[in-house]
Scaffold this motif. Structure first.
Motif, PDB file in Angstrom:
ATOM      1  N   ALA A 202       0.677  -1.187   0.212  1.00  0.00           N
ATOM      2  CA  ALA A 202       0.019  -0.082   0.119  1.00  0.00           C
ATOM      3  C   ALA A 202       0.759   1.315  -0.073  1.00  0.00           C
ATOM      4  O   ALA A 202       0.683   2.174  -0.718  1.00  0.00           O
ATOM      5  CB  ALA A 202      -0.864  -0.065   1.278  1.00  0.00           C
ATOM      6  N   VAL A 203       1.935   1.295   0.975  1.00  0.00           N
ATOM      7  CA  VAL A 203       2.831   2.360   0.947  1.00  0.00           C
ATOM      8  C   VAL A 203       3.638   2.506  -0.382  1.00  0.00           C
ATOM      9  O   VAL A 203       3.730   3.643  -0.960  1.00  0.00           O
ATOM     10  CB  VAL A 203       3.746   2.060   1.989  1.00  0.00           C
ATOM     11  CG1 VAL A 203       4.941   3.254   2.038  1.00  0.00           C
ATOM     12  CG2 VAL A 203       3.066   2.498   3.433  1.00  0.00           C
ATOM     13  N   ALA A 204       3.875   1.516  -0.937  1.00  0.00           N
ATOM     14  CA  ALA A 204       4.780   1.511  -2.113  1.00  0.00           C
ATOM     15  C   ALA A 204       3.922   1.993  -3.196  1.00  0.00           C
ATOM     16  O   ALA A 204       4.527   2.820  -4.184  1.00  0.00           O
ATOM     17  CB  ALA A 204       5.149   0.235  -2.577  1.00  0.00           C
ATOM     18  N   PHE A 205       2.718   1.516  -3.607  1.00  0.00           N
ATOM     19  CA  PHE A 205       1.880   2.011  -4.330  1.00  0.00           C
ATOM     20  C   PHE A 205       1.567   3.566  -4.491  1.00  0.00           C
ATOM     21  O   PHE A 205       1.671   4.300  -5.395  1.00  0.00           O
ATOM     22  CB  PHE A 205       0.622   1.119  -4.414  1.00  0.00           C
ATOM     23  CG  PHE A 205      -0.479   1.736  -5.385  1.00  0.00           C
ATOM     24  CD1 PHE A 205      -0.392   1.361  -6.766  1.00  0.00           C
ATOM     25  CD2 PHE A 205      -1.432   2.554  -5.025  1.00  0.00           C
ATOM     26  CE1 PHE A 205      -1.302   1.688  -7.658  1.00  0.00           C
ATOM     27  CE2 PHE A 205      -2.366   3.349  -5.886  1.00  0.00           C
ATOM     28  CZ  PHE A 205      -2.469   2.738  -7.265  1.00  0.00           C
ATOM     29  N   SER A 206       1.391   4.040  -3.113  1.00  0.00           N
ATOM     30  CA  SER A 206       1.095   5.344  -2.811  1.00  0.00           C
ATOM     31  C   SER A 206       2.421   6.097  -3.158  1.00  0.00           C
ATOM     32  O   SER A 206       2.176   7.420  -3.918  1.00  0.00           O
ATOM     33  CB  SER A 206       0.866   5.632  -1.336  1.00  0.00           C
ATOM     34  OG  SER A 206      -0.322   4.793  -1.134  1.00  0.00           O
ATOM     35  N   ILE A 207       3.531   5.968  -2.924  1.00  0.00           N
ATOM     36  CA  ILE A 207       4.616   6.572  -3.315  1.00  0.00           C
ATOM     37  C   ILE A 207       5.220   6.812  -4.790  1.00  0.00           C
ATOM     38  O   ILE A 207       5.370   7.678  -5.356  1.00  0.00           O
ATOM     39  CB  ILE A 207       5.883   6.097  -2.393  1.00  0.00           C
ATOM     40  CG1 ILE A 207       5.990   6.031  -0.957  1.00  0.00           C
ATOM     41  CG2 ILE A 207       7.313   6.411  -3.072  1.00  0.00           C
ATOM     42  CD1 ILE A 207       7.103   5.571  -0.240  1.00  0.00           C
ATOM     43  N   VAL A 208       5.159   5.435  -5.350  1.00  0.00           N
ATOM     44  CA  VAL A 208       5.445   5.386  -6.939  1.00  0.00           C
ATOM     45  C   VAL A 208       4.150   6.173  -7.596  1.00  0.00           C
ATOM     46  O   VAL A 208       4.757   6.996  -8.495  1.00  0.00           O
ATOM     47  CB  VAL A 208       5.374   3.866  -7.277  1.00  0.00           C
ATOM     48  CG1 VAL A 208       5.386   3.699  -8.873  1.00  0.00           C
ATOM     49  CG2 VAL A 208       6.542   3.117  -6.629  1.00  0.00           C
ATOM     50  N   SER A 209       3.032   5.925  -7.225  1.00  0.00           N
ATOM     51  CA  SER A 209       1.992   6.860  -8.185  1.00  0.00           C
ATOM     52  C   SER A 209       2.350   8.237  -7.801  1.00  0.00           C
ATOM     53  O   SER A 209       1.631   8.958  -8.629  1.00  0.00           O
ATOM     54  CB  SER A 209       0.642   6.241  -7.693  1.00  0.00           C
ATOM     55  OG  SER A 209       0.329   6.647  -6.134  1.00  0.00           O
ATOM     56  N   ALA A 210       2.750   8.558  -6.785  1.00  0.00           N
ATOM     57  CA  ALA A 210       2.974  10.043  -6.438  1.00  0.00           C
ATOM     58  C   ALA A 210       4.181  10.597  -7.187  1.00  0.00           C
ATOM     59  O   ALA A 210       4.225  11.796  -7.792  1.00  0.00           O
ATOM     60  CB  ALA A 210       2.978  10.648  -5.095  1.00  0.00           C
ATOM     61  N   LEU A 211       5.184   9.830  -7.627  1.00  0.00           N
ATOM     62  CA  LEU A 211       6.218  10.352  -8.242  1.00  0.00           C
ATOM     63  C   LEU A 211       6.351  10.241  -9.544  1.00  0.00           C
ATOM     64  O   LEU A 211       7.105  10.941 -10.370  1.00  0.00           O
ATOM     65  CB  LEU A 211       7.490   9.380  -7.448  1.00  0.00           C
ATOM     66  CG  LEU A 211       7.747   9.740  -6.120  1.00  0.00           C
ATOM     67  CD1 LEU A 211       8.865   8.730  -5.466  1.00  0.00           C
ATOM     68  CD2 LEU A 211       8.036  11.077  -5.693  1.00  0.00           C
ATOM     69  N   MET A 212       5.592   9.080 -10.258  1.00  0.00           N
ATOM     70  CA  MET A 212       5.770   8.915 -11.516  1.00  0.00           C
ATOM     71  C   MET A 212       4.318   8.248 -12.156  1.00  0.00           C
ATOM     72  O   MET A 212       3.820   7.937 -11.382  1.00  0.00           O
ATOM     73  CB  MET A 212       7.001   7.965 -11.867  1.00  0.00           C
ATOM     74  CG  MET A 212       6.763   6.635 -11.368  1.00  0.00           C
ATOM     75  SD  MET A 212       8.329   5.590 -11.499  1.00  0.00           S
ATOM     76  CE  MET A 212       8.965   6.244 -10.326  1.00  0.00           C
ATOM     77  N   PRO A 213       4.098   8.357 -13.466  1.00  0.00           N
ATOM     78  CA  PRO A 213       3.140   7.608 -14.078  1.00  0.00           C
ATOM     79  C   PRO A 213       3.445   5.898 -13.923  1.00  0.00           C
ATOM     80  O   PRO A 213       4.766   5.596 -13.842  1.00  0.00           O
ATOM     81  CB  PRO A 213       3.375   7.907 -15.490  1.00  0.00           C
ATOM     82  CG  PRO A 213       3.962   9.226 -15.589  1.00  0.00           C
ATOM     83  CD  PRO A 213       4.917   9.065 -14.720  1.00  0.00           C
ATOM     84  N   LEU A 214       2.557   5.152 -14.125  1.00  0.00           N
ATOM     85  CA  LEU A 214       2.592   3.920 -13.677  1.00  0.00           C
ATOM     86  C   LEU A 214       2.909   3.190 -15.043  1.00  0.00           C
ATOM     87  O   LEU A 214       1.954   2.828 -15.767  1.00  0.00           O
ATOM     88  CB  LEU A 214       1.457   2.872 -13.104  1.00  0.00           C
ATOM     89  CG  LEU A 214       1.036   3.671 -11.496  1.00  0.00           C
ATOM     90  CD1 LEU A 214       0.132   2.764 -10.951  1.00  0.00           C
ATOM     91  CD2 LEU A 214       2.353   3.468 -10.599  1.00  0.00           C
ATOM     92  N   GLY A 215       4.036   2.867 -15.371  1.00  0.00           N
ATOM     93  CA  GLY A 215       4.535   2.312 -16.508  1.00  0.00           C
ATOM     94  C   GLY A 215       4.685   1.049 -16.814  1.00  0.00           C
ATOM     95  O   GLY A 215       4.475   0.338 -15.565  1.00  0.00           O
TER      96      GLY A 215
END
Length: 309
Positions: A112-125
């Motif tokens: 949950a934390v990983a998804f939140s951080i990644v989605s805040a920093l970059m598009p989900l490629g």
């Protein structure tokens, strides 16, 4: 209005029947394979009942509707914990194994934390999608190996009431019912919501999320009523892990895109908060009591009230 209400009613009937068959078959499969019901809850039941979310999110992403695609993932995780966990615990307190809580609860929080951080920093490629999917495979393999070894050391190798082939067929029939029923329910509910002019992201976070989570709801409630609390808890935790790693990964791989800003800034944080909450509640006494279930359910009502216009 029949094209709205008929799918809603038909979907609900299929979900109830499917939930009954899925739990019955899954528990027998667990006995035959000499693994704990928790593993079946985390894998066959938890991941299987998340199939409607997978289909819905991938279709929405391909149709350039990221609000529905990612709102469905995050909203389903919130609904799984607050609504489904709450209602299941209200019916029958959910017992939790300490070892499973340490491992699976920690994984749920981490993703949950990983998804939140990644989605805040970059598009989900596609690279993110591949990483999420590989993480899911690793989690399944490690969990199955650990639980099978533990169960082999502590059980008397009881035999299931029905043969493994029959049990698998029963579980598959139940899964088919919940998938089809979930699809009908989503179609009817989405048409109803759009008729009232609700925004795409809110539809994804609420109507679609709850609709695609109906298999988890029915399955967890049936498991709670049958006193199969390991299946109920494993279903909730397993579905949340699969929603992010499996559905989020598949969606990013097939249709790369950006998570809407309103989800990043608010709903992702709610998802993390409720994940911490259910782990904390489960840790006290290794069970989720009825009053704690009431707190979770009330929390979902409050969440929807904040989102709904």
């Amino acid at each position: 209005m029949m094209d709205v209400w008929l799918p809603l009613a038909g979907g609900l009937v299929l979900l109830i029947l499917g939930g009954e068959f899925l739990v019955r078959g899954a528990v027998n499969v667990a006995t035959a394979l000499r693994v704990s019901p928790l593993v079946i809850g985390l894998t066959l039941v938890g991941f299987g009942t998340s199939t409607p979310e997978l289909v819905t999110s991938v279709r929405a992403a391909l149709a350039d509707s990221p609000g529905i695609a990612y709102g469905n993932i995050v909203g389903s995780n919130i609904a799984n914990i607050l609504l489904i966990g709450g209602l299941a615990a209200l019916l029958f307190p959910i017992a939790v194994a300490r070892a499973a809580l340490r491992r699976d609860g920690a994984v749920m929080l981490a993703v949950a934390v990983a998804f939140s951080i990644v989605s805040a920093l970059m598009p989900l490629g596609r690279a993110v999608g591949v990483a999420f999917l590989l993480g899911l495979v690793a989690y399944i393999v490690v969990t199955f190996m650990i639980e099978r070894r533990r169960t082999a050391d502590t059980t008397d190798h009881a035999q299931p009431k029905t043969g493994i082939l029959v049990s698998v067929l029963i579980a598959i029939a139940g899964l088919a019912c919940v998938i089809v029923g979930g699809g009908f329910l989503v179609d009817g509910a989405t048409a109803l919501a759009r008729g009232f002019g609700i925004s795409e992201t809110v539809i994804g976070l609420t109507i679609v999320a709850v609709g695609t989570s109906m298999p988890e709801l029915v399955t967890s409630v049936v498991a709670a009523l049958k006193r199969q609390s390991d299946v109920a808890f494993g279903n909730i935790i397993g579905s949340n892990i699969y929603n992010i790693l499996g559905i989020g990964g598949a969606t990013a791989l097939i249709a790369p895109g950006t998570v809407p800003a309103e989800i990043v800034s608010f709903d992702n944080l709610v998802m993390i908060a409720v994940s911490v909450l259910i782990v904390a509640l489960a840790w006290t006494g290794m069970r989720i009591a009825r009053w704690e279930g009431a707190v979770l359910a009330a929390g979902y009502v409050a969440y929807v009230a904040i989102l709904w216009p």
